[in-house]
Motif scaffolding. Structure first.
Motif, PDB file in Angstrom:
ATOM      1  N   LEU A   1       9.844 125.384 -17.637  1.00  0.00           N
ATOM      2  CA  LEU A   1       8.690 125.991 -16.933  1.00  0.00           C
ATOM      3  C   LEU A   1       7.542 126.635 -18.011  1.00  0.00           C
ATOM      4  CD1 LEU A   1      10.752 127.681 -14.217  1.00  0.00           C
ATOM      5  CD2 LEU A   1       9.303 125.711 -13.790  1.00  0.00           C
ATOM      6  N   ASP A   2       7.990 127.352 -19.025  1.00  0.00           N
ATOM      7  CA  ASP A   2       6.976 128.090 -19.549  1.00  0.00           C
ATOM      8  C   ASP A   2       6.050 127.067 -20.591  1.00  0.00           C
ATOM      9  OD1 ASP A   2       6.119 130.468 -20.771  1.00  0.00           O
ATOM     10  OD2 ASP A   2       6.928 130.021 -22.707  1.00  0.00           O
ATOM     11  N   ASP A   3       6.959 125.997 -20.818  1.00  0.00           N
ATOM     12  CA  ASP A   3       6.094 124.908 -21.507  1.00  0.00           C
ATOM     13  C   ASP A   3       5.101 124.322 -20.692  1.00  0.00           C
ATOM     14  OD1 ASP A   3       7.452 124.942 -23.949  1.00  0.00           O
ATOM     15  OD2 ASP A   3       8.998 123.632 -23.321  1.00  0.00           O
ATOM     16  N   HIS A   4       5.065 124.342 -19.395  1.00  0.00           N
ATOM     17  CA  HIS A   4       4.086 123.574 -18.423  1.00  0.00           C
ATOM     18  C   HIS A   4       3.111 124.719 -18.225  1.00  0.00           C
ATOM     19  CE1 HIS A   4       7.154 120.425 -18.282  1.00  0.00           C
ATOM     20  NE2 HIS A   4       6.322 119.794 -17.414  1.00  0.00           N
ATOM     21  N   ALA A   5       3.459 125.899 -17.848  1.00  0.00           N
ATOM     22  CA  ALA A   5       2.592 127.081 -17.530  1.00  0.00           C
ATOM     23  C   ALA A   5       3.286 128.410 -18.010  1.00  0.00           C
ATOM     24  CB  ALA A   5       2.278 127.031 -16.015  1.00  0.00           C
ATOM     25  N   PRO A   6       2.544 129.387 -18.750  1.00  0.00           N
ATOM     26  CA  PRO A   6       3.201 130.498 -19.303  1.00  0.00           C
ATOM     27  C   PRO A   6       4.123 131.321 -17.834  1.00  0.00           C
ATOM     28  CG  PRO A   6       0.820 130.266 -20.126  1.00  0.00           C
ATOM     29  CD  PRO A   6       1.396 129.001 -18.904  1.00  0.00           C
ATOM     30  N   VAL A   7       5.126 131.594 -18.484  1.00  0.00           N
ATOM     31  CA  VAL A   7       5.881 132.547 -17.614  1.00  0.00           C
ATOM     32  C   VAL A   7       6.100 134.093 -18.469  1.00  0.00           C
ATOM     33  CG1 VAL A   7       8.253 133.022 -16.704  1.00  0.00           C
ATOM     34  CG2 VAL A   7       7.437 130.785 -17.103  1.00  0.00           C
ATOM     35  N   ALA A   8       5.945 134.950 -17.345  1.00  0.00           N
ATOM     36  CA  ALA A   8       5.750 136.363 -17.875  1.00  0.00           C
ATOM     37  C   ALA A   8       7.062 136.751 -18.782  1.00  0.00           C
ATOM     38  CB  ALA A   8       6.014 137.276 -16.695  1.00  0.00           C
ATOM     39  N   ILE A   9       6.921 137.354 -19.879  1.00  0.00           N
ATOM     40  CA  ILE A   9       7.972 137.738 -20.672  1.00  0.00           C
ATOM     41  C   ILE A   9       9.175 138.374 -19.855  1.00  0.00           C
ATOM     42  CG2 ILE A   9       6.832 139.881 -21.382  1.00  0.00           C
ATOM     43  CD1 ILE A   9       8.812 137.755 -23.544  1.00  0.00           C
ATOM     44  N   ALA A  10       8.890 139.232 -19.086  1.00  0.00           N
ATOM     45  CA  ALA A  10       9.919 140.094 -18.393  1.00  0.00           C
ATOM     46  C   ALA A  10      10.947 138.865 -17.537  1.00  0.00           C
ATOM     47  CB  ALA A  10       9.472 140.809 -17.347  1.00  0.00           C
ATOM     48  N   TRP A  11      10.159 137.910 -16.767  1.00  0.00           N
ATOM     49  CA  TRP A  11      10.966 136.914 -16.290  1.00  0.00           C
ATOM     50  C   TRP A  11      11.946 136.265 -17.345  1.00  0.00           C
ATOM     51  CZ3 TRP A  11      12.316 137.333 -11.451  1.00  0.00           C
ATOM     52  CH2 TRP A  11      11.441 138.041 -10.391  1.00  0.00           C
TER      53      TRP A  11
END
Length: 337
Positions: free
Chosen positions: A91-101
């Motif tokens: 998911l992070d590779d496609h769109a940045p995911v918040a560091i907390a998650w």
């Protein structure tokens, strides 16, 4: 073991083919790593190729279990924790995911791994027997989270994360063979095969990057292998930790220096020792080959000495890590850019 010798080439070939397919997918989806002031590459490059490692390795685990080469507990530890870390990375590779998650998922997956492997056993630290308890479990959990994140941090040069995984896994398999625990060599050998198929496309100059899905997954699985080794024998635990020395020392040294200056530990930067070395030596390939050489000719002999009983684990770790710490200092790891 006959099944393993069939699985190894199949996993490698499938990983090679799937990585090629992911390259076309990444280009079609415009899933590109764009060069910036804090990256080590100069041209837009597709990312997400590490998904091939994840899929091929996890798919090979059930047959390994059915053949009696993988315990039930380790099967579920790897399947769920590995897939969870890979999913949040995808998911992070496609769109940045918040560091907390991301950290929440990392923590839950690490906890899952710890529970299914039975936590951390007693360890002999310089003659002192360290009881696991709650503190030991907390430290083991923190270590697993750190290991999967440091693997992401260290995946900054073409081929470096793949070379590290392959050399560590092959070294670990050799340790198991020498110590008489050869049945446990199946998992690291399979992981090395899956990574080798990907490495063809990631070799400098890389045509596709591993991405967070692959790097986090490798950190999680290697952490699981380290915990499993601790339950087999303390010597194997220390030996696996020695094999991981290049990534552990560079990432930890860099993190501590950045945190002491009050910088955000998760923020992108180019201050790792391996990044400085790549700039100094004019490319990715010399550093990637140097990592392989250090693993093979420096760290592996120390690990073999420890597992053979010629040296205590803690002493072996210190002696193996000291030159790595000097290299981190010499290449100004963590220094202000």
């Amino acid at each position: 073991m006959e099944l393993l010798w069939w699985l190894l080439p199949v996993v490698g070939v499938l990983s090679f083919g799937l990585t090629g397919g992911l390259l076309h997918y990444a280009r079609a989806q415009r899933l590109l790593d764009m060069p910036n002031g804090r990256s080590s590459h100069t041209v837009p490059t597709p990312r997400g190729g590490g998904v091939a490692i994840v899929v091929c390795f996890l798919a090979a685990l059930p047959p390994l279990y059915l053949a009696g080469l993988l315990p039930w507990t380790f099967l579920w530890a790897l399947l769920v924790a590995g897939a969870g870390v890979a999913a949040i990375g995808f998911l992070d590779d496609h769109a940045p995911v918040a560091i907390a998650w991301r950290l929440l998922v990392h923590g839950l997956c690490s906890l899952w791994m710890l529970v299914w492997l039975g936590g951390l056993p007693e360890l002999d630290l310089f003659g002192l027997l360290v009881e696991p308890g709650m503190l030991g479990a907390a430290l083991a959990l923190l270590f697993l989270v750190w290991l999967l994140n440091l693997y992401n941090f260290m995946d900054g040069l073409d081929g470096i994360a793949a070379i590290e995984a392959i050399s560590v896994c092959l070294g670990g398999a050799l340790l198991y063979w020498i110590s008489g625990a050869w049945v446990h060599a199946a998992v690291p050998l399979l992981l090395a095969s899956a990574v080798a198929g990907f490495l063809f496309w990631n070799w400098p100059p890389a045509r596709i990057f591993m991405g967070d899905a692959g790097s986090g997954f490798l950190g999680m699985v290697l952490g699981g292998l380290l915990l499993q080794a601790a339950w087999i024998s303390p010597e194997l635990f220390w030996s696996w930790l020695i094999l991981l020395g290049v990534f552990v020392v560079d990432a930890t040294w860099t993190l501590l220096h950045r945190m002491l200056r009050g910088e955000k530990w998760h923020q992108a930067h180019r201050s790792h020792a391996y990044q400085t070395a790549a700039r100094r030596f004019g490319g990715h390939l010399p550093v990637t080959l140097a990592v392989a050489a250090v693993n093979l000719f420096w760290l592996l002999p120390w690990a073999l000495w420890v597992v053979a009983g010629g040296l205590s684990g803690g002493v072996g770790l210190l002696l193996a890590y000291m030159p790595l710490c000097w290299l981190a200092w010499a290449f100004r790891a963590g220094a202000r850019e």
